[in-house]
Every structure is written in C-alpha cells, then in structure tokens.
Design a protein around this motif. Structure first.
Motif, PDB file in Angstrom:
ATOM      1  N   ASN A  10       0.484  -1.224   0.273  1.00  0.00           N
ATOM      2  CA  ASN A  10      -0.044   0.179  -0.191  1.00  0.00           C
ATOM      3  C   ASN A  10       0.906   1.447  -0.251  1.00  0.00           C
ATOM      4  O   ASN A  10       0.435   2.413   0.807  1.00  0.00           O
ATOM      5  CB  ASN A  10      -0.608   0.150   1.352  1.00  0.00           C
ATOM      6  CG  ASN A  10      -2.643   1.297   1.026  1.00  0.00           C
ATOM      7  OD1 ASN A  10      -2.626   1.656   1.757  1.00  0.00           O
ATOM      8  ND2 ASN A  10      -2.161   1.521  -0.216  1.00  0.00           N
ATOM      9  N   GLN A  15      -2.018   3.532  -3.999  1.00  0.00           N
ATOM     10  CA  GLN A  15      -2.595   4.649  -3.099  1.00  0.00           C
ATOM     11  C   GLN A  15      -2.380   5.285  -5.086  1.00  0.00           C
ATOM     12  O   GLN A  15      -3.796   6.037  -4.792  1.00  0.00           O
ATOM     13  CB  GLN A  15      -1.103   4.981  -2.648  1.00  0.00           C
ATOM     14  CG  GLN A  15      -0.918   4.311  -1.471  1.00  0.00           C
ATOM     15  CD  GLN A  15      -1.929   4.689  -0.091  1.00  0.00           C
ATOM     16  OE1 GLN A  15      -2.293   5.529  -0.636  1.00  0.00           O
ATOM     17  NE2 GLN A  15      -0.973   4.192   1.007  1.00  0.00           N
ATOM     18  N   GLU A  18      -6.557   4.148  -6.138  1.00  0.00           N
ATOM     19  CA  GLU A  18      -7.424   5.112  -5.053  1.00  0.00           C
ATOM     20  C   GLU A  18      -7.243   6.501  -5.518  1.00  0.00           C
ATOM     21  O   GLU A  18      -8.567   7.437  -5.129  1.00  0.00           O
ATOM     22  CB  GLU A  18      -7.013   4.834  -3.011  1.00  0.00           C
ATOM     23  CG  GLU A  18      -7.939   5.647  -2.280  1.00  0.00           C
ATOM     24  CD  GLU A  18      -6.949   5.905  -1.367  1.00  0.00           C
ATOM     25  OE1 GLU A  18      -7.508   6.489  -0.210  1.00  0.00           O
ATOM     26  OE2 GLU A  18      -6.183   5.129  -0.594  1.00  0.00           O
ATOM     27  N   ALA A  19      -5.945   7.140  -5.148  1.00  0.00           N
ATOM     28  CA  ALA A  19      -7.115   8.221  -5.677  1.00  0.00           C
ATOM     29  C   ALA A  19      -6.833   8.670  -6.509  1.00  0.00           C
ATOM     30  O   ALA A  19      -8.279   9.689  -7.653  1.00  0.00           O
ATOM     31  CB  ALA A  19      -5.218   9.805  -5.896  1.00  0.00           C
ATOM     32  N   HIS A  35     -10.659   2.666  -1.287  1.00  0.00           N
ATOM     33  CA  HIS A  35      -9.849   2.173   0.143  1.00  0.00           C
ATOM     34  C   HIS A  35      -9.041   1.936  -0.595  1.00  0.00           C
ATOM     35  O   HIS A  35      -9.253   1.390  -1.713  1.00  0.00           O
ATOM     36  CB  HIS A  35     -10.779   2.060   1.445  1.00  0.00           C
ATOM     37  CG  HIS A  35     -11.886   2.579   2.143  1.00  0.00           C
ATOM     38  ND1 HIS A  35     -11.380   3.388   3.050  1.00  0.00           N
ATOM     39  CD2 HIS A  35     -12.836   2.914   2.073  1.00  0.00           C
ATOM     40  CE1 HIS A  35     -12.382   4.227   3.861  1.00  0.00           C
ATOM     41  NE2 HIS A  35     -13.894   3.295   2.453  1.00  0.00           N
ATOM     42  N   SER A  36      -7.612   1.680  -0.013  1.00  0.00           N
ATOM     43  CA  SER A  36      -6.793   1.513  -0.446  1.00  0.00           C
ATOM     44  C   SER A  36      -6.001   0.547   0.644  1.00  0.00           C
ATOM     45  O   SER A  36      -5.520   1.182   1.901  1.00  0.00           O
ATOM     46  CB  SER A  36      -5.686   1.622  -1.594  1.00  0.00           C
ATOM     47  OG  SER A  36      -4.743   2.674  -0.498  1.00  0.00           O
ATOM     48  N   VAL A  44       3.614   5.553   2.507  1.00  0.00           N
ATOM     49  CA  VAL A  44       3.954   5.908   0.507  1.00  0.00           C
ATOM     50  C   VAL A  44       5.113   6.706   0.211  1.00  0.00           C
ATOM     51  O   VAL A  44       5.416   7.358   0.810  1.00  0.00           O
ATOM     52  CB  VAL A  44       2.493   7.335   1.024  1.00  0.00           C
ATOM     53  CG1 VAL A  44       2.513   7.800  -0.774  1.00  0.00           C
ATOM     54  CG2 VAL A  44       1.132   6.633   1.536  1.00  0.00           C
ATOM     55  N   LYS A  49       3.949  10.257  -4.663  1.00  0.00           N
ATOM     56  CA  LYS A  49       3.155  11.475  -4.137  1.00  0.00           C
ATOM     57  C   LYS A  49       3.877  12.565  -5.381  1.00  0.00           C
ATOM     58  O   LYS A  49       3.019  13.170  -5.709  1.00  0.00           O
ATOM     59  CB  LYS A  49       4.013  11.830  -3.216  1.00  0.00           C
ATOM     60  CG  LYS A  49       3.400  11.302  -1.837  1.00  0.00           C
ATOM     61  CD  LYS A  49       4.867  11.321  -0.789  1.00  0.00           C
ATOM     62  CE  LYS A  49       3.828  11.287   0.413  1.00  0.00           C
ATOM     63  NZ  LYS A  49       4.537  11.083   1.488  1.00  0.00           N
ATOM     64  N   LEU A  59      -1.567  13.021  -2.653  1.00  0.00           N
ATOM     65  CA  LEU A  59      -1.181  11.730  -2.003  1.00  0.00           C
ATOM     66  C   LEU A  59      -0.410  12.533  -0.883  1.00  0.00           C
ATOM     67  O   LEU A  59      -0.252  11.300   0.279  1.00  0.00           O
ATOM     68  CB  LEU A  59      -0.559  10.698  -2.772  1.00  0.00           C
ATOM     69  CG  LEU A  59      -0.746  10.619  -4.210  1.00  0.00           C
ATOM     70  CD1 LEU A  59      -0.210   8.708  -4.476  1.00  0.00           C
ATOM     71  CD2 LEU A  59      -2.446   9.769  -3.449  1.00  0.00           C
ATOM     72  N   HIS A  62      -2.248  10.611   2.405  1.00  0.00           N
ATOM     73  CA  HIS A  62      -2.381   9.527   1.858  1.00  0.00           C
ATOM     74  C   HIS A  62      -1.677   8.897   3.076  1.00  0.00           C
ATOM     75  O   HIS A  62       0.040   8.785   3.471  1.00  0.00           O
ATOM     76  CB  HIS A  62      -1.927   8.857   0.879  1.00  0.00           C
ATOM     77  CG  HIS A  62      -3.339   9.354  -0.162  1.00  0.00           C
ATOM     78  ND1 HIS A  62      -3.741   8.252  -0.821  1.00  0.00           N
ATOM     79  CD2 HIS A  62      -4.255  10.092  -0.351  1.00  0.00           C
ATOM     80  CE1 HIS A  62      -4.745   8.731  -1.805  1.00  0.00           C
ATOM     81  NE2 HIS A  62      -4.934   9.867  -1.272  1.00  0.00           N
ATOM     82  N   ARG A  63      -2.028   7.841   3.463  1.00  0.00           N
ATOM     83  CA  ARG A  63      -0.410   7.134   4.423  1.00  0.00           C
ATOM     84  C   ARG A  63      -1.366   5.408   4.164  1.00  0.00           C
ATOM     85  O   ARG A  63      -1.754   4.586   3.727  1.00  0.00           O
ATOM     86  CB  ARG A  63      -0.902   6.875   6.039  1.00  0.00           C
ATOM     87  CG  ARG A  63      -1.928   6.918   6.045  1.00  0.00           C
ATOM     88  CD  ARG A  63      -2.407   6.362   8.187  1.00  0.00           C
ATOM     89  NE  ARG A  63      -3.715   6.010   8.365  1.00  0.00           N
ATOM     90  CZ  ARG A  63      -3.725   4.920   8.902  1.00  0.00           C
ATOM     91  NH1 ARG A  63      -2.993   3.911   8.718  1.00  0.00           N
ATOM     92  NH2 ARG A  63      -5.180   4.688   8.982  1.00  0.00           N
ATOM     93  N   SER A  64       0.450   4.605   4.044  1.00  0.00           N
ATOM     94  CA  SER A  64       0.054   2.801   3.798  1.00  0.00           C
ATOM     95  C   SER A  64      -0.815   2.234   5.781  1.00  0.00           C
ATOM     96  O   SER A  64      -0.299   2.807   6.202  1.00  0.00           O
ATOM     97  CB  SER A  64       1.547   2.409   4.125  1.00  0.00           C
ATOM     98  OG  SER A  64       1.338   0.545   4.314  1.00  0.00           O
TER      99      SER A  64
END
Length: 150
Positions: A10, A15, A18-19, A35-36, A44, A49, A59, A62-64
């Motif tokens: 992830n 990621q 998902e975006a 969701h991912s 990430v 990014k 991103l 976002h977080r893993s």
C-alpha cells in the motif's frame, strides 16, 4: 459501491489507483467509496506522491495501511488487486465480493518515467472502471488490462 484496492505494501500502485478512482468518480458523478490497503504496511513512496502531484492529485494525506485499518473491511462490493503478490494473498479475503485483478509493473527503484507510465496506466484503468460502474456493469480483468494498456 465500496471499492477496495489491494497491493502488497500500500505504498505506490494501490495509493495511485485509490486517488484515480476517487478523482474519476467525482468527475463522472459516480457514488463510490474508495479505500486502499496492503497485505503488509509500509509508507507511501515519495515518487508516487510526486508523479500524482504532476497530474493534480495530492497523496500527501495518504498513509499506508493494512486491511485491518480500513473501515468495515469485510464489506466491499469490489476488491481490485493491482499486484501479483496481493492477488495471491487475496483468496484469504473471506467476505462475499467481486474480485478483479490487474498486475501493474512495480516502478520501485526505476526512473520517474517508469512511475509516470504506471500512473498513467492506472489512470486509464480507473477511468474505464468508473465509467463502466456508472453504466451498472463491472468489467472483466481482461477489459481492465486492455483499458490500462497492459
């Protein structure tokens, strides 16, 4: 519909997918909750990014995460795996769902151009998937691969 994108860490492909899915759902007016998650937790990647920022998708927030960190993890209408390792782990997913798999190349350790190619392929696949979902259809793995250009 709730959509889960799974990958190994992830950290990049899931990621970006998902975006893209969220972006195209907004663009096409499709009600998707996306969701991912990963089969393992990492972080990430900065390259993900950076290349997503180039197309206006952020991103930074976002977080893993693993499946256990996703809200209501056993209630997804569609689970999409974007790497072969996640596909192999996916049979352990016990919930009733529709599964799709498209293996995107891992750009880790490669030049930014490889990251852009994966980003763009994910974007094409995501747009096609959202457009088909809007029509009330779920495309096959092969249709998703073709849409991605793989």
């Amino acid at each position: 519909m709730r959509v889960l994108v799974l990958c190994t860490h992830n950290s990049a492909r899931s990621q970006m997918a998902e975006a893209w899915l969220r972006h195209h759902a907004r663009e096409l007016g499709v009600d998707l909750e996306v969701h991912s998650a990963g089969t393992e937790k990492a972080f990430v990647k900065e390259e993900a990014k950076r290349v997503m920022a180039e197309v206006g998708l952020d991103l930074s927030g976002h977080r893993s995460k693993t499946l256990w960190e996703v809200p209501d993890p056993w209630n997804f209408g569609l689970v999409l795996t974007v790497c072969d390792q996640a596909q192999e782990a996916c049979p352990a997913y016990p919930a009733q769902t529709i599964r799709r798999h498209v293996a995107f190349p891992d750009p880790t350790g490669k030049p930014l151009e490889a990251w852009r190619e994966v980003r763009d392929a994910l974007g094409r696949m995501a747009r096609f998937l959202v457009a088909r979902l809007k029509e009330g259809e779920i495309p096959s793995d092969e249709e998703l691969r073709r849409a991605a250009g793989l």
